[in-house]
Design a protein around this motif. Structure first.
Motif, PDB file in Angstrom:
ATOM      1  N   LEU A 135      11.297   8.622  -1.215  1.00 26.02           N
ATOM      2  CA  LEU A 135      11.613   7.419  -0.440  1.00 26.02           C
ATOM      3  C   LEU A 135      13.104   7.466  -0.121  1.00 26.02           C
ATOM      4  CD1 LEU A 135      11.264   4.489   0.636  1.00 26.02           C
ATOM      5  CD2 LEU A 135      11.581   3.702  -1.694  1.00 26.02           C
ATOM      6  N   SER A 153       3.412   3.910  -5.382  1.00 27.25           N
ATOM      7  CA  SER A 153       4.081   4.790  -6.358  1.00 27.25           C
ATOM      8  C   SER A 153       5.461   4.269  -6.708  1.00 27.25           C
ATOM      9  CB  SER A 153       4.224   6.193  -5.784  1.00 27.25           C
ATOM     10  OG  SER A 153       2.993   6.680  -5.381  1.00 27.25           O
ATOM     11  N   VAL A 154       6.183   3.759  -5.700  1.00 19.32           N
ATOM     12  CA  VAL A 154       7.558   3.287  -5.920  1.00 19.32           C
ATOM     13  C   VAL A 154       7.558   2.044  -6.803  1.00 19.32           C
ATOM     14  CG1 VAL A 154       9.648   2.464  -4.765  1.00 19.32           C
ATOM     15  CG2 VAL A 154       8.228   4.179  -3.670  1.00 19.32           C
ATOM     16  N   ASN A 155       6.591   1.160  -6.556  1.00 17.22           N
ATOM     17  CA  ASN A 155       6.542  -0.106  -7.287  1.00 17.22           C
ATOM     18  C   ASN A 155       6.318   0.065  -8.780  1.00 17.22           C
ATOM     19  OD1 ASN A 155       7.122  -1.779  -5.187  1.00 17.22           O
ATOM     20  ND2 ASN A 155       4.985  -2.151  -4.627  1.00 17.22           N
ATOM     21  N   GLU A 156       5.780   1.223  -9.174  1.00 19.24           N
ATOM     22  CA  GLU A 156       5.555   1.452 -10.608  1.00 19.24           C
ATOM     23  C   GLU A 156       6.870   1.593 -11.355  1.00 19.24           C
ATOM     24  OE1 GLU A 156       2.926   4.736 -11.219  1.00 19.24           O
ATOM     25  OE2 GLU A 156       1.309   3.797 -10.090  1.00 19.24           O
ATOM     26  N   THR A 157       7.894   2.121 -10.696  1.00 21.98           N
ATOM     27  CA  THR A 157       9.171   2.364 -11.369  1.00 21.98           C
ATOM     28  C   THR A 157      10.281   1.416 -10.917  1.00 21.98           C
ATOM     29  OG1 THR A 157       8.547   4.697 -11.432  1.00 21.98           O
ATOM     30  CG2 THR A 157      10.822   4.196 -11.964  1.00 21.98           C
ATOM     31  N   PHE A 158      10.288   1.085  -9.624  1.00 16.47           N
ATOM     32  CA  PHE A 158      11.407   0.303  -9.081  1.00 16.47           C
ATOM     33  C   PHE A 158      10.958  -1.057  -8.554  1.00 16.47           C
ATOM     34  CE2 PHE A 158      12.863   4.657  -8.702  1.00 16.47           C
ATOM     35  CZ  PHE A 158      14.171   4.568  -9.131  1.00 16.47           C
ATOM     36  N   PHE A 162       0.834  -1.200   0.000  1.00 16.80           N
ATOM     37  CA  PHE A 162       0.000   0.000   0.000  1.00 16.80           C
ATOM     38  C   PHE A 162       0.873   1.257   0.000  1.00 16.80           C
ATOM     39  CE2 PHE A 162      -1.861   3.373   2.712  1.00 16.80           C
ATOM     40  CZ  PHE A 162      -2.855   3.802   1.843  1.00 16.80           C
ATOM     41  N   VAL A 163       1.856   1.307   0.925  1.00 17.08           N
ATOM     42  CA  VAL A 163       2.672   2.525   0.992  1.00 17.08           C
ATOM     43  C   VAL A 163       3.670   2.619  -0.167  1.00 17.08           C
ATOM     44  CG1 VAL A 163       2.490   3.013   3.454  1.00 17.08           C
ATOM     45  CG2 VAL A 163       4.242   1.457   2.682  1.00 17.08           C
TER      46      VAL A 163
END
Lengths: 229, 279
Positions: free
Chosen positions: B157, B50-55, B46-47
């Motif tokens: 992050l 946004s990060v998971n879309e790129t990294f 959940f947190v």
């Protein structure tokens, strides 16, 4: 009529000759890379992206023919841009299943390079288009721009040193596109320095991963386990 | 002074209500640890949307340092309420029981009495935070192990190397002790005006809740107020999880909190010395 026919034939022959040149150059570069069946390389990796800040860390990169590639960190978290870094030159040049098209010449870092575009023939290939900047004399790929189906566009800049004979770079700068990152302040619960009202600087949507390789262990075998699934 | 403080400490730890805070903190921490142990990846995804879309981030993401940070983030908002439970009772409780007049009639200065009561409250506050640190950091490390720490900020992050984390927690807990002592001094201040401990406890809770809402809401009107709210400066334990640490900002916040403590305690001493103790 005869003149037009002869001119057309000449143009066609020139085109075929160029096409053969590109294919020959790609073949030569690939032959150099094919000398490497596997390698294990140690190095340092740093990430520079607008919304991520991570310390530079020691990494180990693993490669095994035909296109298995992994980057591992000894301990701690391993952060990599999705999809892209695993693209390596061998898989880009991959087999006979691409068409090479010449796109002229240019100068890169003071050296003349040939620009060659690679179009995959396989409709299901993740890579849609690759543009390679090849130093013809050294038979080394200096730069590659890759457009993928699912993971956006990437750029790789390579600098060569003592492993140039194997076609392996000493330094790779990998440039990728980032997406927007935002976490509501209510969730982040941050201390306010009192500058919330100030206009924010525009965010650079490009990120880079820089890998400096310090040494390669070539053709000494790599365990399949390091590549995971 | 030490003898007076010892007596006050004896009184604090003799009351069953003192242990409510320790039980509450232990329960919350154990529940959060259990929840994260069973289903921490769901919380992480959940947190990290946004990060998971790129990294892609591989490794022990859900580690003891991350669990401790998550606990601190949620718990340090609620701990002030537990501090108020004891600090708000220090003077008002004695007034309610009718022992304050008896105490004031002893051959000790009123200032000394106030200072010893405040010192005992501070010891209780520190004990509560040490207990919290042992459970949230120590037990989390035992259960989840260690790795690099991911700190999710509103605009970025931050990854901190695991070798560079432990000292930050010492700094953060030290800062949290200062922040919670500020809360204790506020409850202590309100306690001097009351004859019953319920009033100062509820008033302290209300002030903290109101100020915390103003601190966390990202609305321009409230943003201009934030630098003046001590609850905003209480959040600056997170300053130790910046890279590099902005020591100027951390010291500024610490200075503001110390100023609050000195101000509240001075008012208590001033009022208590002049107070006509009728109960």
């Amino acid at each position: 009529m005869k003149t037009i026919f002869l001119s057309a034939l000449l143009l066609l022959q020139t085109g075929l000759l160029w096409a053969q040149n590109e294919a020959a150059l790609i073949k030569a570069v690939k032959a150099k890379l094919d000398k490497v069946a596997n390698y294990q390389a140690s190095g340092n990796m740093s990430i520079d992206a607008a919304f991520i800040k991570a310390p530079a860390s020691a990494i180990t990169a693993y490669y095994k023919k035909p296109n298995r590639f992994a980057i591992k960190k000894q301990d701690g978290l391993n952060i990599l841009p999705k999809g892209g870094v695993s693209i390596n030159l061998s898989s880009l040049l991959g087999g006979e299943n691409v068409t090479a098209v010449s796109a002229g010449t240019t100068v890169l870092n003071g050296a003349p390079v040939r620009i060659i575009k690679l179009l995959p023939l396989d409709d299901k290939s993740d890579v849609v288009l690759s543009t390679l900047y090849i130093n013809e004399k050294a038979q080394l790929v200096q730069k590659a721009q890759v457009t993928t189906r699912d993971n956006g566009s990437y750029e790789m800049d390579m600098k060569y040193g003592k492993y140039a004979a194997w076609g392996l770079p000493d330094k790779v700068v990998f440039t990728f596109n980032t997406k927007e990152y935002k976490l509501p302040k209510g969730i982040a619960m941050e201390y306010d320095k009192g500058n919330s009202g100030k206009p924010q600087k525009p965010v650079d949507r490009k990120g880079t991963v820089t890998i400096n390789y310090t040494g390669y262990s070539i053709n000494k075998g790599v365990d399949d386990k390091v590549f995971g699934k | 002074m030490w003898q007076l403080t010892s007596i006050e400490l004896f009184k604090i730890f003799k009351k069953p209500r003192t242990y409510i805070s320790f039980v509450a903190i232990a329960s919350i921490i154990l529940l959060v640890q259990l929840a994260l142990y069973v289903d921490g990846e769901t919380y992480l995804s959940f947190v990290m949307q946004s990060v998971n879309e790129t990294f892609s981030i591989e490794g022990k993401r859900l580690n003891g340092y991350f669990v401790c940070y998550t606990i601190l983030q949620t718990l340090l908002v609620h701990v002030p309420l537990l501090i108020a439970l004891v600090a708000g009772d220090m003077l008002a409780g004695e007034a309610n029981m009718g022992t304050l007049r008896l105490l004031a009639s002893k051959p000790i200065s009123r200032s000394g009495l106030v200072l010893s009561k405040f010192a005992a409250t501070t010891v209780y506050t520190i004990a509560l935070l040490v207990f919290m640190a042992a459970l949230s950091l120590g037990l989390s490390i035992l259960l989840f192990g260690t790795s690099d720490l991911m700190v999710f900020k509103s605009d970025m992050l931050l990854i901190l190397s695991q070798k560079d984390v432990l000292w930050r927690y010492f700094g953060a807990f030290g800062f949290a002790m200062l922040a919670m002592t500020t809360v204790a001094s506020l409850a202590f201040l309100l306690s001097v005006f009351a004859e019953n401990s319920i009033g100062p406890i509820i008033s302290t809770m209300s002030i903290i809740i109101l100020f915390t809402i103003l601190t966390t809401m990202d609305i321009p009107l409230f943003n201009s107020l934030k630098p003046f709210l001590f609850t905003n400066h209480m959040l600056n334990w997170k300053g130790f999880f910046e890279d590099p640490v902005d020591y100027r900002e951390v010291l500024k916040s610490a200075g503001i909190l110390v100023a609050h403590i000195v101000l509240f305690l001075s008012v208590v001493i001033f009022v208590f010395r002049k107070k006509d103790i009728l109960s």
